[in-house]
Scaffold this motif. Structure first.
Motif, PDB file in Angstrom:
ATOM      1  N   LEU A   1       0.885  -1.139  -0.067  1.00  0.00           N
ATOM      2  CA  LEU A   1       0.075  -0.167   0.143  1.00  0.00           C
ATOM      3  C   LEU A   1       0.889   1.085   0.038  1.00  0.00           C
ATOM      4  O   LEU A   1       1.644   1.529   0.985  1.00  0.00           O
ATOM      5  CB  LEU A   1      -0.886   0.133   1.126  1.00  0.00           C
ATOM      6  CG  LEU A   1      -1.674  -1.260   1.513  1.00  0.00           C
ATOM      7  CD1 LEU A   1      -2.665  -1.302   2.591  1.00  0.00           C
ATOM      8  CD2 LEU A   1      -2.847  -1.283   0.301  1.00  0.00           C
TER       9      LEU A   1
ATOM     10  N   HIS B   1       1.366   5.351  -0.414  1.00  0.00           N
ATOM     11  CA  HIS B   1       0.508   6.451  -0.109  1.00  0.00           C
ATOM     12  C   HIS B   1       0.805   7.796  -0.939  1.00  0.00           C
ATOM     13  O   HIS B   1      -0.081   8.687  -0.942  1.00  0.00           O
ATOM     14  CB  HIS B   1       0.492   6.915   1.370  1.00  0.00           C
ATOM     15  CG  HIS B   1       0.134   5.751   2.226  1.00  0.00           C
ATOM     16  ND1 HIS B   1       1.086   5.059   3.018  1.00  0.00           N
ATOM     17  CD2 HIS B   1      -1.179   5.414   2.538  1.00  0.00           C
ATOM     18  CE1 HIS B   1       0.487   4.159   3.610  1.00  0.00           C
ATOM     19  NE2 HIS B   1      -0.847   4.008   3.370  1.00  0.00           N
TER      20      HIS B   1
ATOM     21  N   LEU C   1      -2.554   4.161  -3.769  1.00  0.00           N
ATOM     22  CA  LEU C   1      -3.617   4.849  -3.176  1.00  0.00           C
ATOM     23  C   LEU C   1      -3.868   6.603  -3.588  1.00  0.00           C
ATOM     24  O   LEU C   1      -4.854   6.949  -3.665  1.00  0.00           O
ATOM     25  CB  LEU C   1      -3.598   4.980  -1.500  1.00  0.00           C
ATOM     26  CG  LEU C   1      -3.895   3.450  -1.091  1.00  0.00           C
ATOM     27  CD1 LEU C   1      -3.025   3.268   0.307  1.00  0.00           C
ATOM     28  CD2 LEU C   1      -5.209   3.394  -0.989  1.00  0.00           C
TER      29      LEU C   1
ATOM     30  N   LEU D   1      -8.229  -1.150  -3.595  1.00  0.00           N
ATOM     31  CA  LEU D   1      -7.696  -1.956  -2.913  1.00  0.00           C
ATOM     32  C   LEU D   1      -7.990  -3.375  -3.444  1.00  0.00           C
ATOM     33  O   LEU D   1      -9.001  -3.677  -3.658  1.00  0.00           O
ATOM     34  CB  LEU D   1      -8.225  -1.820  -1.495  1.00  0.00           C
ATOM     35  CG  LEU D   1      -7.712  -0.592  -0.894  1.00  0.00           C
ATOM     36  CD1 LEU D   1      -8.601  -0.187   0.513  1.00  0.00           C
ATOM     37  CD2 LEU D   1      -6.209  -0.347  -0.540  1.00  0.00           C
TER      38      LEU D   1
ATOM     39  N   GLU E   1      -8.796   1.752   3.430  1.00  0.00           N
ATOM     40  CA  GLU E   1      -7.532   1.284   3.762  1.00  0.00           C
ATOM     41  C   GLU E   1      -7.388   0.876   5.142  1.00  0.00           C
ATOM     42  O   GLU E   1      -6.961  -0.383   5.306  1.00  0.00           O
ATOM     43  CB  GLU E   1      -6.223   2.493   3.579  1.00  0.00           C
ATOM     44  CG  GLU E   1      -5.106   1.734   3.809  1.00  0.00           C
ATOM     45  CD  GLU E   1      -3.698   2.524   3.794  1.00  0.00           C
ATOM     46  OE1 GLU E   1      -2.748   2.418   3.502  1.00  0.00           O
ATOM     47  OE2 GLU E   1      -3.967   3.795   3.797  1.00  0.00           O
TER      48      GLU E   1
END
Length: 229
Positions: A6, A8, A33, A39, A69
């Protein structure tokens, strides 16, 4: 393993983590993201890698993807999957485990030492590591160690530097994945944060770090990744 990251912000990538994943032959997928990417479903991955970022975990109004998230991270923990969180990622893991995340008394930016706690020195995860080592930091927020987690490391400027929950959820407030390229990228985007502070180095001090700093933190990272994943 199928590892999912993930990410950012575009300038805080996986650094040496990606090198290790490729070298080990694991499969890597990434959700960017900041680009609005969706996701993954829980059955798409075996472990999560949650990266850093300049935002705070409680800035849902500015970063609406934080809400979904956080749900994914909590579901992943409940499903028994492994995870490692770096900086913001560690704060998101602490939040998912029920601990408050808040502004620290001091910001830490630069090459600064961490010290293993007594429990950290006893942990199999950190077996073989020195009791004190210099690592790269760039954070202002911190968190309480989650209930049931092992407090692994601390520093003068930040009590909660690392924790391990259920031998599979690792939160690191500092950056072992850093390379000269990743640090240059963060400096390019966040050098305005380099204001005078007790635990804030200058850009010159950060760039003066010897190459063996990177070798040491990347070697430490590889050992932790092997033991978590």
């Amino acid at each position: 393993m199928r590892l999912h990251a993930l990410q950012h912000v575009p300038f805080e990538g996986l650094g040496h983590i990606e090198h290790w994943i490729v070298e080990q032959g694991h499969r890597l997928t990434v959700t960017h993201l900041y680009d609005g990417e969706e996701l993954p479903q829980l059955d798409w991955f075996d472990g999560l890698v949650i990266m850093g970022g300049p935002m705070n975990i409680y800035e849902d109004a500015h970063y609406p993807w934080l809400k979904t998230e956080k749900i994914l991270i909590r579901q992943s923990i409940d499903a028994g999957k492994s995870a490692i969180g770096i900086c913001l990622g560690a704060q998101l893991l602490a939040d998912a485990l029920g601990s408050p995340v808040f502004a620290g008394k001091e910001k830490e930016i630069g090459w600064l030492p961490i010290t293993l706690t007594e429990n950290g020195r006893k942990s199999y995860l950190l077996d073989g590591l020195p009791h004190q080592t210099t690592v790269f930091h760039w954070h202002g927020d911190t968190f309480d160690i989650p209930e049931g987690a092992v407090h692994l490391a601390e520093s003068e400027g930040c009590h909660s530097q690392a924790f391990l929950f259920d031998n599979r959820i690792l939160g690191l407030q500092f950056h072992l994945e850093s390379t000269p390229e990743t640090i240059r990228a963060i400096l390019d985007h966040c050098r305005h944060e380099l204001v005078p502070g007790r635990y804030i180095q200058t850009e010159e001090q950060i760039n003066a770090a010897p190459n063996d700093h990177f070798v040491k933190i990347n070697t430490m990272l590889e050992m932790l990744l092997k033991r978590v994943f």
